[in-house]
Design a protein around this motif. Structure first.
Motif, mmCIF file in Angstrom:
data_model
loop_
_atom_site.group_PDB
_atom_site.id
_atom_site.type_symbol
_atom_site.label_atom_id
_atom_site.label_comp_id
_atom_site.label_asym_id
_atom_site.label_seq_id
_atom_site.Cartn_x
_atom_site.Cartn_y
_atom_site.Cartn_z
ATOM 1 N N GLY A 46 9.844 -3.197 -9.911
ATOM 2 C CA GLY A 46 10.566 -2.786 -8.727
ATOM 3 C C GLY A 46 9.618 -2.111 -7.744
ATOM 4 O O GLY A 46 8.600 -1.534 -8.137
ATOM 5 N N ALA A 47 9.956 -2.193 -6.463
ATOM 6 C CA ALA A 47 9.118 -1.600 -5.429
ATOM 7 C C ALA A 47 9.983 -1.000 -4.328
ATOM 8 O O ALA A 47 11.024 -1.555 -3.976
ATOM 9 C CB ALA A 47 8.175 -2.643 -4.829
ATOM 10 N N ASP A 48 9.543 0.101 -3.789
ATOM 11 C CA ASP A 48 10.155 0.698 -2.609
ATOM 12 C C ASP A 48 9.345 1.921 -2.230
ATOM 13 O O ASP A 48 8.499 2.384 -2.993
ATOM 14 C CB ASP A 48 11.613 1.071 -2.852
ATOM 15 C CG ASP A 48 12.441 0.999 -1.578
ATOM 16 O OD1 ASP A 48 13.679 0.898 -1.686
ATOM 17 O OD2 ASP A 48 11.848 1.041 -0.473
ATOM 18 N N ARG A 49 9.646 2.446 -1.075
ATOM 19 C CA ARG A 49 8.931 3.627 -0.589
ATOM 20 C C ARG A 49 9.813 4.847 -0.837
ATOM 21 O O ARG A 49 10.804 5.052 -0.133
ATOM 22 C CB ARG A 49 8.599 3.456 0.893
ATOM 23 C CG ARG A 49 7.688 2.258 1.105
ATOM 24 C CD ARG A 49 7.456 1.964 2.571
ATOM 25 N NE ARG A 49 6.547 0.812 2.707
ATOM 26 C CZ ARG A 49 6.147 0.314 3.876
ATOM 27 N NH1 ARG A 49 6.562 0.873 5.003
ATOM 28 N NH2 ARG A 49 5.346 -0.724 3.905
ATOM 29 N N THR A 61 0.817 -1.217 0.000
ATOM 30 C CA THR A 61 0.000 0.000 0.000
ATOM 31 C C THR A 61 0.847 1.262 0.000
ATOM 32 O O THR A 61 0.474 2.276 -0.601
ATOM 33 C CB THR A 61 -0.924 -0.001 1.241
ATOM 34 O OG1 THR A 61 -1.644 -1.221 1.275
ATOM 35 C CG2 THR A 61 -1.882 1.174 1.177
ATOM 36 N N TRP A 62 1.997 1.203 0.672
ATOM 37 C CA TRP A 62 2.839 2.388 0.788
ATOM 38 C C TRP A 62 4.049 2.344 -0.145
ATOM 39 O O TRP A 62 4.960 3.151 -0.013
ATOM 40 C CB TRP A 62 3.303 2.552 2.239
ATOM 41 C CG TRP A 62 2.153 2.774 3.153
ATOM 42 C CD1 TRP A 62 1.574 1.869 3.986
ATOM 43 C CD2 TRP A 62 1.394 3.972 3.291
ATOM 44 N NE1 TRP A 62 0.520 2.436 4.641
ATOM 45 C CE2 TRP A 62 0.378 3.718 4.237
ATOM 46 C CE3 TRP A 62 1.470 5.247 2.711
ATOM 47 C CZ2 TRP A 62 -0.543 4.687 4.621
ATOM 48 C CZ3 TRP A 62 0.547 6.218 3.092
ATOM 49 C CH2 TRP A 62 -0.441 5.925 4.038
ATOM 50 N N ASP A 63 4.056 1.411 -1.085
ATOM 51 C CA ASP A 63 5.186 1.283 -2.000
ATOM 52 C C ASP A 63 4.914 1.961 -3.326
ATOM 53 O O ASP A 63 3.836 1.814 -3.902
ATOM 54 C CB ASP A 63 5.495 -0.189 -2.267
ATOM 55 C CG ASP A 63 6.205 -0.841 -1.111
ATOM 56 O OD1 ASP A 63 5.524 -1.358 -0.210
ATOM 57 O OD2 ASP A 63 7.450 -0.800 -1.102
ATOM 58 N N ASP A 64 5.894 2.692 -3.777
ATOM 59 C CA ASP A 64 5.901 3.177 -5.146
ATOM 60 C C ASP A 64 6.481 2.070 -6.009
ATOM 61 O O ASP A 64 7.399 1.360 -5.599
ATOM 62 C CB ASP A 64 6.762 4.436 -5.252
ATOM 63 C CG ASP A 64 6.286 5.515 -4.301
ATOM 64 O OD1 ASP A 64 7.009 5.802 -3.331
ATOM 65 O OD2 ASP A 64 5.182 6.049 -4.519
#
Length: 130
Positions: A97-100, A30-33
Protein backbone atom coordinates in the motif's frame (compact mmCIF):
# COMPACT_ATOMS: atom_id res chain seq x y z
CA UNK A 1 -2.27 8.35 -9.29
CA UNK A 2 -0.02 5.48 -8.35
CA UNK A 3 -0.27 1.94 -9.67
CA UNK A 4 1.39 -0.81 -7.65
CA UNK A 5 2.41 -4.27 -8.79
CA UNK A 6 3.68 -6.88 -6.35
CA UNK A 7 5.81 -9.88 -7.28
CA UNK A 8 8.09 -12.46 -5.73
CA UNK A 9 5.59 -14.68 -3.98
CA UNK A 10 5.55 -18.43 -4.30
CA UNK A 11 5.58 -21.78 -2.55
CA UNK A 12 8.40 -22.35 -0.09
CA UNK A 13 9.15 -24.78 2.70
CA UNK A 14 9.22 -23.66 6.30
CA UNK A 15 12.57 -22.08 7.05
CA UNK A 16 12.97 -20.81 3.52
CA UNK A 17 13.20 -17.28 2.21
CA UNK A 18 11.48 -15.04 -0.30
CA UNK A 19 11.90 -11.45 -1.40
CA UNK A 20 8.79 -9.57 -2.40
CA UNK A 21 8.92 -6.51 -4.62
CA UNK A 22 6.36 -3.79 -5.16
CA UNK A 23 6.94 -1.60 -8.21
CA UNK A 24 5.12 1.69 -8.58
CA UNK A 25 4.18 3.41 -11.80
CA UNK A 26 2.57 6.72 -12.44
CA UNK A 27 3.93 9.49 -10.32
CA UNK A 28 7.09 9.16 -8.25
CA UNK A 29 6.75 7.61 -4.79
CA UNK A 30 9.41 9.82 -3.25
CA UNK A 31 6.84 11.37 -0.93
CA UNK A 32 4.81 8.22 -0.28
CA UNK A 33 4.85 6.19 2.87
CA UNK A 34 4.51 2.53 2.04
CA UNK A 35 3.66 -0.72 3.74
CA UNK A 36 3.10 -4.42 3.37
CA UNK A 37 -0.05 -6.14 4.56
CA UNK A 38 -1.15 -9.75 4.22
CA UNK A 39 -4.43 -11.54 4.16
CA UNK A 40 -5.06 -15.21 4.91
CA UNK A 41 -8.25 -16.96 3.74
CA UNK A 42 -11.22 -15.92 5.85
CA UNK A 43 -9.26 -13.25 7.71
CA UNK A 44 -8.88 -9.52 7.48
CA UNK A 45 -5.92 -7.63 6.07
CA UNK A 46 -3.11 -7.74 8.61
CA UNK A 47 -0.28 -5.23 8.93
CA UNK A 48 3.16 -6.72 8.33
CA UNK A 49 5.64 -3.87 7.88
CA UNK A 50 5.83 -0.19 6.99
CA UNK A 51 8.50 2.22 5.85
CA UNK A 52 8.36 6.00 5.81
CA UNK A 53 8.98 8.09 2.71
CA UNK A 54 12.63 8.66 3.51
CA UNK A 55 13.32 5.07 4.48
CA UNK A 56 14.65 5.90 7.92
CA UNK A 57 11.69 4.67 9.93
CA UNK A 58 10.29 1.15 9.83
CA UNK A 59 7.67 -0.81 11.70
CA UNK A 60 7.03 -4.55 11.94
CA UNK A 61 4.38 -6.72 13.44
CA UNK A 62 5.93 -8.57 16.39
CA UNK A 63 5.65 -11.99 14.78
CA UNK A 64 8.00 -11.06 11.91
CA UNK A 65 10.57 -8.96 13.74
CA UNK A 66 14.12 -10.27 13.19
CA UNK A 67 12.88 -12.35 10.22
CA UNK A 68 11.53 -9.76 7.76
CA UNK A 69 13.23 -6.62 6.44
CA UNK A 70 11.49 -3.83 4.55
CA UNK A 71 13.45 -1.49 2.30
CA UNK A 72 12.89 0.94 -0.55
CA UNK A 73 14.65 2.26 -3.61
CA UNK A 74 12.92 5.48 -4.63
CA UNK A 75 14.97 5.76 -7.82
CA UNK A 76 13.50 2.43 -8.92
CA UNK A 77 10.06 3.24 -7.45
CA UNK A 78 10.24 -0.05 -5.62
CA UNK A 79 9.87 -1.35 -2.10
CA UNK A 80 10.99 -4.76 -0.97
CA UNK A 81 10.17 -7.22 1.77
CA UNK A 82 12.89 -9.72 2.51
CA UNK A 83 11.40 -12.66 4.38
CA UNK A 84 13.66 -15.19 6.09
CA UNK A 85 12.90 -18.26 8.19
CA UNK A 86 9.37 -18.38 6.86
CA UNK A 87 6.69 -20.15 8.86
CA UNK A 88 3.36 -21.65 7.73
CA UNK A 89 1.53 -18.87 9.57
CA UNK A 90 3.21 -16.36 7.22
CA UNK A 91 1.11 -17.73 4.35
CA UNK A 92 -1.34 -15.41 2.65
CA UNK A 93 -1.70 -12.84 -0.09
CA UNK A 94 0.74 -10.01 0.43
CA UNK A 95 -0.28 -6.52 -0.63
CA UNK A 96 1.66 -3.30 -0.73
CA UNK A 97 0.00 0.00 0.00
CA UNK A 98 1.08 3.58 -0.62
CA UNK A 99 -0.04 7.04 0.41
CA UNK A 100 1.26 10.24 1.92
CA UNK A 101 0.61 10.05 5.65
CA UNK A 102 2.10 13.45 6.43
CA UNK A 103 4.31 14.44 9.33
CA UNK A 104 6.33 11.78 11.18
CA UNK A 105 3.92 11.84 14.11
CA UNK A 106 1.06 10.82 11.83
CA UNK A 107 3.14 8.10 10.23
CA UNK A 108 3.99 6.74 13.64
CA UNK A 109 0.32 6.69 14.61
CA UNK A 110 -1.33 5.51 11.40
CA UNK A 111 1.22 3.48 9.43
CA UNK A 112 -0.12 0.14 10.66
CA UNK A 113 -3.73 0.88 9.66
CA UNK A 114 -4.77 -0.34 6.19
CA UNK A 115 -7.28 2.52 5.95
CA UNK A 116 -4.32 4.92 5.86
CA UNK A 117 -3.36 3.82 2.35
CA UNK A 118 -5.20 4.88 -0.78
CA UNK A 119 -3.24 2.90 -3.35
CA UNK A 120 -2.96 -0.88 -3.40
CA UNK A 121 -1.53 -3.57 -5.63
CA UNK A 122 -3.26 -6.77 -6.66
CA UNK A 123 -1.25 -8.91 -4.24
CA UNK A 124 1.16 -11.80 -4.50
CA UNK A 125 0.55 -15.22 -2.96
CA UNK A 126 2.96 -16.60 -0.39
CA UNK A 127 2.49 -20.22 0.69
CA UNK A 128 4.74 -21.77 3.30
CA UNK A 129 4.52 -25.52 3.69
CA UNK A 130 5.37 -27.28 6.93
Amino acid sequence: QVQLVESGGGLVQAGGSLRLSCVASGRAITWDDMAWFRQAPGKGREFVSAIDRIGTRTKYIDSVKSRFTISRDNAKKTIYLRMNNLKPEDSGVYYCGADRLGVPERWDRYATNPSSYKYWGQGTQVTVSS
